[in-house]
Design a protein around this motif. Structure first.
Motif, PDB file in Angstrom:
ATOM      1  N   PRO A  31      -3.390   0.966  -3.049  1.00 48.50           N
ATOM      2  CA  PRO A  31      -2.931  -0.499  -3.186  1.00 48.50           C
ATOM      3  C   PRO A  31      -2.102  -0.342  -4.421  1.00 48.50           C
ATOM      4  O   PRO A  31      -2.746  -0.127  -5.429  1.00 48.50           O
ATOM      5  N   ASN A  70       0.910  -1.376   0.079  1.00 43.83           N
ATOM      6  CA  ASN A  70       0.049   0.118   0.095  1.00 43.83           C
ATOM      7  C   ASN A  70       0.926   1.289   0.172  1.00 43.83           C
ATOM      8  O   ASN A  70       2.064   1.319   0.851  1.00 43.83           O
ATOM      9  N   ASP A 125      -5.366   5.376   1.050  1.00 47.42           N
ATOM     10  CA  ASP A 125      -5.439   3.995   0.930  1.00 47.42           C
ATOM     11  C   ASP A 125      -5.140   3.842  -0.842  1.00 47.42           C
ATOM     12  O   ASP A 125      -5.900   4.048  -1.558  1.00 47.42           O
ATOM     13  N   LYS A 170       0.260   3.912   1.016  1.00 50.73           N
ATOM     14  CA  LYS A 170       0.164   4.474   2.569  1.00 50.73           C
ATOM     15  C   LYS A 170       1.477   4.142   3.389  1.00 50.73           C
ATOM     16  O   LYS A 170       2.113   4.922   4.127  1.00 50.73           O
ATOM     17  N   GLU A 171       1.853   2.756   3.279  1.00 51.21           N
ATOM     18  CA  GLU A 171       2.848   2.056   4.174  1.00 51.21           C
ATOM     19  C   GLU A 171       4.233   2.741   3.684  1.00 51.21           C
ATOM     20  O   GLU A 171       5.052   3.049   4.455  1.00 51.21           O
TER      21      GLU A 171
END
Ligand SMILES: [Mn+2]
Length: 362
Positions: A313, A267, A311, A269-270
């Motif tokens: 992906p 993701n 988010d 985000k990570e």
């Protein structure tokens, strides 16, 4: 072309998608995406009529030659009335019409309703955007060329620098060098920031003169066949101080970490969270004031990419920038940015300009 994926992404079924490109200042990039007409032509006041089977282009006489270079069926209008009649004819008795509400103006929507009459109008903007996020190999090849142009220019910047030059002289040189290498345009206004101005992430270029010991931060991109590249390199003019070196290598390490994490299934985000975590673990805590990167393509900020707020992906074929930075107001800043393709088992970096050592330009 791309219409298969667009129709697969639809949440609500439509019979046909109608894209209207008004032209500057309301360019619908989706027109170029669905038609693949990226190598020339402006297509003002033109329609693309898209079904799962094919794409039809309805354009004016002046664009006929450009339009016929594509793989679409082409319809030419000579007057506004003819355009309306042809649109009605091409759309036929389709009941459910998909439109791009992200770009279509209220006025143009009213016009379409007037021409096509009582039908169901459905917003399909996110289905198109979702398709656009994942690039085909053909699109990636175009972006590779845009990245190559910007990378070559980035590697030449040390040769352009001389004491007393102004930021806008450097910006002009960067633009010229991109166009000379085949860019059709710049991707966005070139940033050339000297010294303390490098602390402003979205500074452009001004009259500041280059002095020994200055940071030189350049952020720019080439547009090639309507696709963009986006690169940032930071140098020091003269000898770098210990602090300048420390900031540079901290950003370089953050960027290396960020790129290393990129892979389909991860993701976005990570990635952003890890990059911020790393910078916040150094003495530059809180000095990275933006997210790690954005999606890149027909638009410079094509879609959200690497942000801890959102988010995303990552999918095979997405292209994102990875551009951590550290900014110290009054002192200066460093940003290092590259364009990265997400791959099934990792990533591919499109931009290739040198960065492993802080270049001290003498
Ligand atoms: Mn960028």
């Amino acid at each position: 072309m791309h219409q298969d994926r667009i129709f697969e992404n639809l949440k609500e079924e439509v019979d046909v998608i109608v894209i209207y490109n008004r032209g500057e200042p309301v360019v619908d990039l989706n027109f170029f995406y669905v038609t693949g007409l990226v190598a020339g032509g402006i297509f003002e006041g033109s329609y693309a009529i898209v079904t799962p089977e094919n794409v039809k282009v309805l354009t004016s006489l002046l664009e006929e030659t450009s339009a016929k270079k594509g793989k679409n069926e082409v319809y030419i209008f000579r007057t506004g009335k003819e355009r309306e009649e042809l649109l009605r004819k091409i759309v036929g008795d389709a009941k459910r019409i998909g439109l791009n509400f992200d770009t279509l103006t209220v006025r143009d929507f009213e016009k379409i309703k007037e021409v096509l009459g009582e039908r169901e109008y459905i917003n399909v903007s996110s289905a198109i955007m979702d398709a656009r996020k994942v690039k085909s190999e053909e699109e990636i090849n175009i972006m590779r060329e845009a990245a190559k142009i910007a990378s070559e220019v980035a590697d030449s910047i040390p040769d352009f620098l001389h004491e007393g030059m102004r930021e806008y002289e450097l910006a002009a040189k960067i633009v010229y060098e991109m166009l000379r290498r085949g860019a059709e345009d710049v991707a966005f206004t070139t940033i050339a920031a000297f010294g303390e101005n490098a602390a402003e992430p979205h500074y452009t270029a001004g009259a500041r003169k280059l002095k020994r010991g200055d940071f030189v931060l350049c952020d720019f991109g080439a547009r090639y066949h309507r696709y963009n590249s986006d690169i940032t390199r930071t140098f020091v003019f003269g000898r770098a101080s210990e602090m300048q070196k420390d900031i540079y290598y901290t950003v370089l390490e953050a960027q290396r970490m960020g790129i290393e994490l990129i892979k389909a299934g991860v993701n976005g985000k990570e990635v952003d969270a890890k990059v911020h975590e790393f910078i916040d673990s150094t003495k530059y805590r809180g000095r990275m004031t933006h997210s790690t990167g954005h999606g890149l393509g027909l638009a410079v900020h094509d879609h959200v990419g690497l942000s801890r707020m959102l988010d995303v992906p990552l999918k095979d074929g997405m292209v994102v920038t990875v551009e951590p930075g550290i900014y110290i107001p009054g002192f200066g800043g460093v940003r290092i940015e590259d364009d990265v393709v997400v791959r099934k088992d990792g990533h591919e970096v499109l931009t290739s300009a040198k960065k492993e050592e802080l270049i001290e330009v003498s």
